[in-house]
Every structure is written in C-alpha cells, then in structure tokens.
Write a protein that holds these residues in place. Sequence first.
Motif, short mmCIF file in Angstrom:
data_model
loop_
_atom_site.label_atom_id
_atom_site.label_comp_id
_atom_site.label_asym_id
_atom_site.label_seq_id
_atom_site.Cartn_x
_atom_site.Cartn_y
_atom_site.Cartn_z
N GLU A 74 0.87 -1.20 -0.05
CA GLU A 74 -0.13 0.09 -0.02
C GLU A 74 0.84 1.38 0.10
O GLU A 74 2.04 1.31 0.59
CB GLU A 74 -0.78 0.04 1.34
N LYS A 75 0.40 2.40 -0.57
CA LYS A 75 0.91 3.56 -0.83
C LYS A 75 1.27 4.01 0.83
O LYS A 75 0.07 4.10 1.52
CB LYS A 75 0.64 4.56 -1.75
N VAL A 76 2.44 4.53 1.10
CA VAL A 76 2.39 5.06 2.56
C VAL A 76 3.10 6.56 2.61
O VAL A 76 3.85 6.89 1.64
CB VAL A 76 3.70 4.01 3.18
N ILE A 131 -3.79 8.50 0.37
CA ILE A 131 -3.14 7.62 1.37
C ILE A 131 -3.94 7.55 2.54
O ILE A 131 -4.57 8.08 3.27
CB ILE A 131 -1.73 8.39 1.61
N SER A 133 -2.40 4.96 5.09
CA SER A 133 -1.48 4.34 5.93
C SER A 133 -0.07 5.19 6.10
O SER A 133 0.51 5.72 5.14
CB SER A 133 -0.95 2.91 5.34
N GLY A 135 3.72 6.15 8.28
CA GLY A 135 4.94 5.79 8.92
C GLY A 135 5.42 6.79 9.61
O GLY A 135 5.62 7.89 8.90
N HIS A 161 -4.42 3.36 9.21
CA HIS A 161 -3.10 2.67 9.95
C HIS A 161 -1.88 3.57 9.96
O HIS A 161 -1.70 4.50 9.13
CB HIS A 161 -2.88 1.62 8.73
N TRP A 182 8.55 1.93 7.07
CA TRP A 182 7.85 2.04 5.86
C TRP A 182 7.37 0.76 5.33
O TRP A 182 6.10 0.53 4.86
CB TRP A 182 8.84 2.47 4.76
N SER A 185 4.15 -0.38 7.39
CA SER A 185 3.22 0.38 6.95
C SER A 185 2.21 0.03 5.79
O SER A 185 0.95 0.04 5.73
CB SER A 185 3.36 2.04 7.05
N GLY A 186 3.20 -0.51 4.95
CA GLY A 186 2.62 -0.78 3.59
C GLY A 186 1.90 -2.13 3.42
O GLY A 186 1.28 -2.42 2.61
#
Length: 548
Positions: A74-76, A131, A133, A135, A161, A182, A185-186
């Motif tokens: 997933e894009k973080v 986005i 998610s 970090g 998230h 990272w 989170s992804g």
Amino acid sequence: MIIGIDVGGTHADGVLLQKNSIIAKNKVSVDHDNLGDSIIYLLESLLPEDRTSLHRIHLSTTLCTNALVNNNLEKVGMLIQAGPGMNPDFLSCGEAVCFLSGAVDHRGQVIRGPGTAAVKDAIAEFKRSGIDSIGIVTKFSHRNSEHELWIRDQVKDEFAHVSMGHILSGMPNFPRRVYTTWLNSGLKSRFLEFKEGMEKGFAALGINCPCYILKADGGTMPFSSGCDLPCQSIHSGPSASVMGALALVGGGDDTILLDIGGTTTDVALFADGIPLLEPYGATVGGRPTLIRALQTRSVGLGGDSLVRMKDGEFLIGPDKQGPPFALGGNAPTPTDAMIVLGTIEAGSKARAEEAMLMLCPGKETNETAIELLRCFADRVYDTVTEMIEEVFSRPVFTVSAFLEREKIIPDKLITIGGPALALREVLEERFKLDCIVPEDYEVANAVGAARARLTVQASLYGDTTTKRLSIPEISLMETVGNRFDMMEAEARLIDTVTTMAHDMGAVVTPKIDFIERLEMNTVRGFATTGKIIALKAQIRPGLDEEQE
C-alpha cells in the motif's frame, strides 16, 4: 491438538498434532490470488471431529512476502524527523515523504520539537493523494519516543493505519528503522484484510481457538499482533523450515539445512545445533531492516523450476511455467528428471522422457536426467558455500548468544521438502556429507510452524543523569532515581517481557534470556554524574516443549 500450516510458493502443507505426534497431514496446491481459500480448504481437511479439542492454529504465510515481491504494498505517507547533521534524502521511501524539523539527541533529550504546521501540511497532502497508511520515525526514538507519539496523536484520527518506529524495534540504527516502518505500514491493510477473511473461514468451520502467525525469528505471535506488526511475518516460510528441522531431527552438530520446494530452495545453518540469527536485522527487498530474523537464504531453484539449455549448459530457474511437463506443463523441470529416474512416481513417465529429449535431443533420457540433477546440486552447493563465507565475514549470532567461532564445519546435511528424498543421493555426492531426510519430510515446515513457540523481545535504556527510563517496544517512558541499578533494570525488563508474553496468550512463560547488557558511567568535569544502563531481553525462539 494443534494445527500447523505452511504456505509455500507452490503448495500449502498442513499437519494436525496431538502431543507432538502427527495425527493427520495433507498438501494442497496454492492459489495466490485466493490465498485464504487455499488455507481454509487445507484446514478443513485436517480438523478433528471434536472441534473443541483444537487448542490453537499456527500459520506460516507468504502473504507479506508475496506483496513485497509483486510490488503490491500500500502507498505509505512517511513522516521522518532526521535531526541535524545528515542529509536525509537517501531515506526517502516511496513517493510520499515529509521531512520534519526538530530533534532528539543520542541520550533521548529533546533538542527541538517538530513543527506543527509541517505536520498539518503533510496530513493535507497525504489525504489529497488518497493515502490511508502512515509511518512515523524520529531519530533516537528508541531512547525517547515523545516526538513519534506526539505526531501519532496528530494523525491517528485522519488515517486508518499508523506505524511508529520505536514500537517495531528497540535496536539502534535510524535508516533501518525508517525502512522497517515503511514496510510495516505498507503491509497493514493487506494483512488486516487477510486476517478478517481467515476469521470468517474459521467461523464457518466452527473454529474458535486462537490463531498464531509464524515470525521471521522462528517464533509466533497472535493474529492481533500481526495486524500491528505484519512485517514480522516476512520470511516466515524459511523460519518454519528451521523449526521443522529442530522438531524432526534435533540439533547438536554443525548442520546445513535445505528446504527444497517447488519454486525455491531455502538454506539455513546451525552451529552446534543452534540456528544462526541475522545480526542486525533482515534485508528485505534490498533494504536493510530491524526485523529480527533467522539467518536464511533463498535461491530460485525448485522442483518445478523452468529448465533451459544455453551454450550446452542447463539453466535452472529462477522462474517457473506451471507444473512439470510430466504433469501437463509446457516446459521441462527438475521434477521431470526425477520422474525419469524413478525417484518420484507421478504423472506420465513418457512425457517426462519427452521433456529430457527437449533439452538434449538424441541423448539417453536417463543420462540427461542425471546431469540435470547434478547441475541442480551444484547450484545448491555454490549457494551454501557463498552463504557460509558471507555469514562469517562479520560478527555471527545464534538465537541464544554471540558465536565465538570463525567458521562452521558442517557434519551433516538435513533435507526437507517435497523433492528431498528424490535428491538425497545426488546431494550426498556433491556435498560429501550424509544427507538426512527425516520421516514426514514433505510436511516438515508445517510441523515446524505447529511446534514453534511464542517469542518476545524488549529493550531497556536507563540514564540516571537525565533520570530517564525507556522501554520502546511498549512506548514506556518514565523517571528513575539516581540509585537505579542493573539489578532493578533486569527485574523491570523481565516483568515487561513476561507481561507482553501473557498479553499475547502465553500461559506458561518460558525462560527469559538477556542478550545484551551494557553499563557505563557518565562523566562531566572529571566527576561521575551517573550511569547509563542498556539491556535487551528475549524469549528465545525454539520448540514449544521447552516451555514445559
């Protein structure tokens, strides 16, 4: 009763254990587009008649590894506070990164707080980009997590998230912490979706026992922890191999472990029967992380690997094109060679021979098959040799302690996985070692997953001069007196690890090891002003019987 399931690149293996004895076992093909369905189908075939007798389920899954390999993270949105003294550009992860002002020093003292405006601007930009998610990593957050917690409070209501670096590891190394955060989170949304799908399947089957996920260090964690720490399940397949070897063969010698699957061969090393551990953390997708992991290597070489000829030499893998030719596939594989030689009985021997003729027209098929498998063994041997040289080029750690030896001299070879028995002779010939293929070798990973016990690790940093105590894994920061000493620190960390283990479902707490102890005086103006105490404690990876 315990069910252990290991999901590989080609097959998922499962076992039902009762007091460490295998009551049932099964193997199914894996559909990676419908991974949960494959697991539930396998699970259903292993269930005891009395569902209430099932104590727990242990699952080793390729979910997170596949997401990484297939670039499906997933894009973080990353919020990074690097502090002064470095150009942080090399820490950029993905497209959405905001570098914040402010700093915490190496002893955990706040130098300057992060800018509120910059955080608000980043929130707005991340939301415009869709986005969900986030970090958060600040330098030296393992000594003082105040800034990460403050930033978390600003973003937690805006995004589904959030991962914070200090929770993921108490180890020092800022770049590794950034990459770990990272990655974690992804993976969060994908892991949560997988967990929810699995729980629906459990409910449909009338299962209400706890489910645990295998970690990269060979231990387990509950599904609930997996949702917060999905990165810990990276490399769970190779760790299941190691635990399976310990369960089926045991330790005691310098040993090479080979887990030969349909897609890859995983290699692990044992020193005096104890698995080696990555000293600083696993490298995942080319990025160094703080993910605690067993020392393993994977090579794209398996029974179903595509075989080609180039300049008179066999090229095996790393890709594959479906099943072996003898089983209806379109290209030759090492499995076809095993079928020709009669070491595996499957599919059509005539088609297997045809596959050998495709590689070497006009040559005896048995001769081609033998040469192909010898080439396979050569590739594995070269991988093992390179791994031993690489591992012993730097400090080496086992799961229990630092290894004060310059090298291992293997006494034996343990081989597990579907083709293990079929390849025993050619591997013995190449390695010049006895090759042990244990009973139930084809489901060894599932046995390893079932037998692995819960593991926990935590760190403590105390500074009596600044009167600060930090246990980053639980976001604890508190004040200590100037008489705080090593004995108090050890007692505090034992209590923390014990509580963490019980919160994760441990009934009996295994032995807790201290794997790092550091105590030093702080001095100013030629006078001692206090002391710094650093500790790291763990529940050692191992088999569940060691808890008894």
